[in-house]
Motif scaffolding. Structure first.
Motif, PDB file in Angstrom:
ATOM      1  N   PHE A   4       1.181  15.353   3.193  1.00 51.96           N
ATOM      2  CA  PHE A   4      -0.080  15.231   3.909  1.00 51.96           C
ATOM      3  C   PHE A   4       0.038  14.172   5.006  1.00 51.96           C
ATOM      4  N   ALA A   5       0.695  13.066   4.690  1.00 52.56           N
ATOM      5  CA  ALA A   5       0.897  12.006   5.683  1.00 52.56           C
ATOM      6  C   ALA A   5       1.689  12.531   6.878  1.00 52.56           C
ATOM      7  N   ALA A   6       2.720  13.305   6.605  1.00 53.97           N
ATOM      8  CA  ALA A   6       3.517  13.880   7.696  1.00 53.97           C
ATOM      9  C   ALA A   6       2.662  14.827   8.545  1.00 53.97           C
ATOM     10  N   LEU A   7       1.805  15.594   7.900  1.00 59.19           N
ATOM     11  CA  LEU A   7       0.923  16.509   8.626  1.00 59.19           C
ATOM     12  C   LEU A   7      -0.003  15.749   9.570  1.00 59.19           C
ATOM     13  N   GLY A  99       6.056   9.014  -4.143  1.00 61.28           N
ATOM     14  CA  GLY A  99       4.663   8.592  -4.101  1.00 61.28           C
ATOM     15  C   GLY A  99       3.768   9.562  -4.829  1.00 61.28           C
ATOM     16  N   PRO A 100       2.484   9.246  -4.858  1.00 58.41           N
ATOM     17  CA  PRO A 100       1.541  10.123  -5.561  1.00 58.41           C
ATOM     18  C   PRO A 100       1.273  11.398  -4.764  1.00 58.41           C
ATOM     19  N   LEU A 101       0.826  12.413  -5.456  1.00 51.15           N
ATOM     20  CA  LEU A 101       0.368  13.638  -4.794  1.00 51.15           C
ATOM     21  C   LEU A 101      -1.011  13.383  -4.203  1.00 51.15           C
ATOM     22  N   LEU A 102      -1.357  14.115  -3.181  1.00 55.44           N
ATOM     23  CA  LEU A 102      -2.683  13.987  -2.577  1.00 55.44           C
ATOM     24  C   LEU A 102      -3.763  14.225  -3.635  1.00 55.44           C
ATOM     25  N   LEU A 136      -2.904   7.187   3.386  1.00 54.07           N
ATOM     26  CA  LEU A 136      -3.718   6.812   2.223  1.00 54.07           C
ATOM     27  C   LEU A 136      -4.912   5.973   2.660  1.00 54.07           C
ATOM     28  N   LEU A 137      -4.669   4.994   3.499  1.00 51.08           N
ATOM     29  CA  LEU A 137      -5.742   4.101   3.930  1.00 51.08           C
ATOM     30  C   LEU A 137      -6.756   4.826   4.804  1.00 51.08           C
ATOM     31  N   LYS A 138      -6.293   5.746   5.638  1.00 53.36           N
ATOM     32  CA  LYS A 138      -7.215   6.555   6.439  1.00 53.36           C
ATOM     33  C   LYS A 138      -8.077   7.439   5.539  1.00 53.36           C
ATOM     34  N   LEU A 139      -7.465   7.990   4.502  1.00 51.20           N
ATOM     35  CA  LEU A 139      -8.192   8.819   3.550  1.00 51.20           C
ATOM     36  C   LEU A 139      -9.259   7.995   2.833  1.00 51.20           C
TER      37      LEU A 139
END
Length: 165
Positions: A4-7, A99-102, A136-139
């Protein structure tokens, strides 16, 4: 979370509308449920977390670094999520972590109480690289601000059914 981060990182650098639609539409094709559903919800701004607030993030970074350095860096960079993602010192053992999954992050943020959140967020930040920490922080803060409106994300999702993307 890394996918998700890469996306969102790629979308953020893509100026063309149709290319953004293709990136968004391609993600669900290559990503299983429930990850793709949570990603679409995040892109459309449909996620919110009751106890996860920017103040928790500021407190966490000030525990790990000089508060004055953080404030100066934040003023220079202009974005709390980006500043924290770059300043966070993760343990060396986490460098190769997936890392964790979304879905783990979304469910963890939704279920955790206010007292549990700082430790949970810190553990995730320790597991992720800079791009993952930024995502993560943006989410958590609810402000992706990557040039994707809810309408654009929905257009990309709609294109999945008719093979346009």
């Amino acid at each position: 979370m890394k996918r998700f981060a890469a996306l969102i990182d790629r979308i953020g650098y893509e100026p063309r509308r149709n290319a953004k639609i293709r990136l968004i539409a391609d993600y669900p094709r290559r990503t299983p449920d429930p990850e793709r559903g949570y990603a679409l919800a995040a892109l459309t701004g449909s996620l919110s977390f009751r106890h996860a607030k920017p103040g928790i993030i500021r407190e966490l970074i000030m525990e790990r670094t000089d508060p004055v350095l953080f404030r100066l860096s934040r003023d220079y960079v202009g974005d709390t999520s980006e500043t924290v993602a770059l300043m966070w010192r993760a343990p060396p053992s986490s460098i190769h972590s997936e890392g964790p999954l979304l879905s783990e992050v979304v469910l963890g943020l939704a279920r955790a109480g206010k007292a549990e959140l700082p430790a949970l967020i810190a553990a995730w930040l320790d597991e992720l690289d800079e791009t993952g920490r930024w995502a993560l922080l943006k989410l958590i803060t609810g402000g992706l601000r990557i040039g994707v409106s809810a309408r654009l994300a929905k257009t990309a999702a709609a294109s999945l059914g008719n093979g346009i993307a």
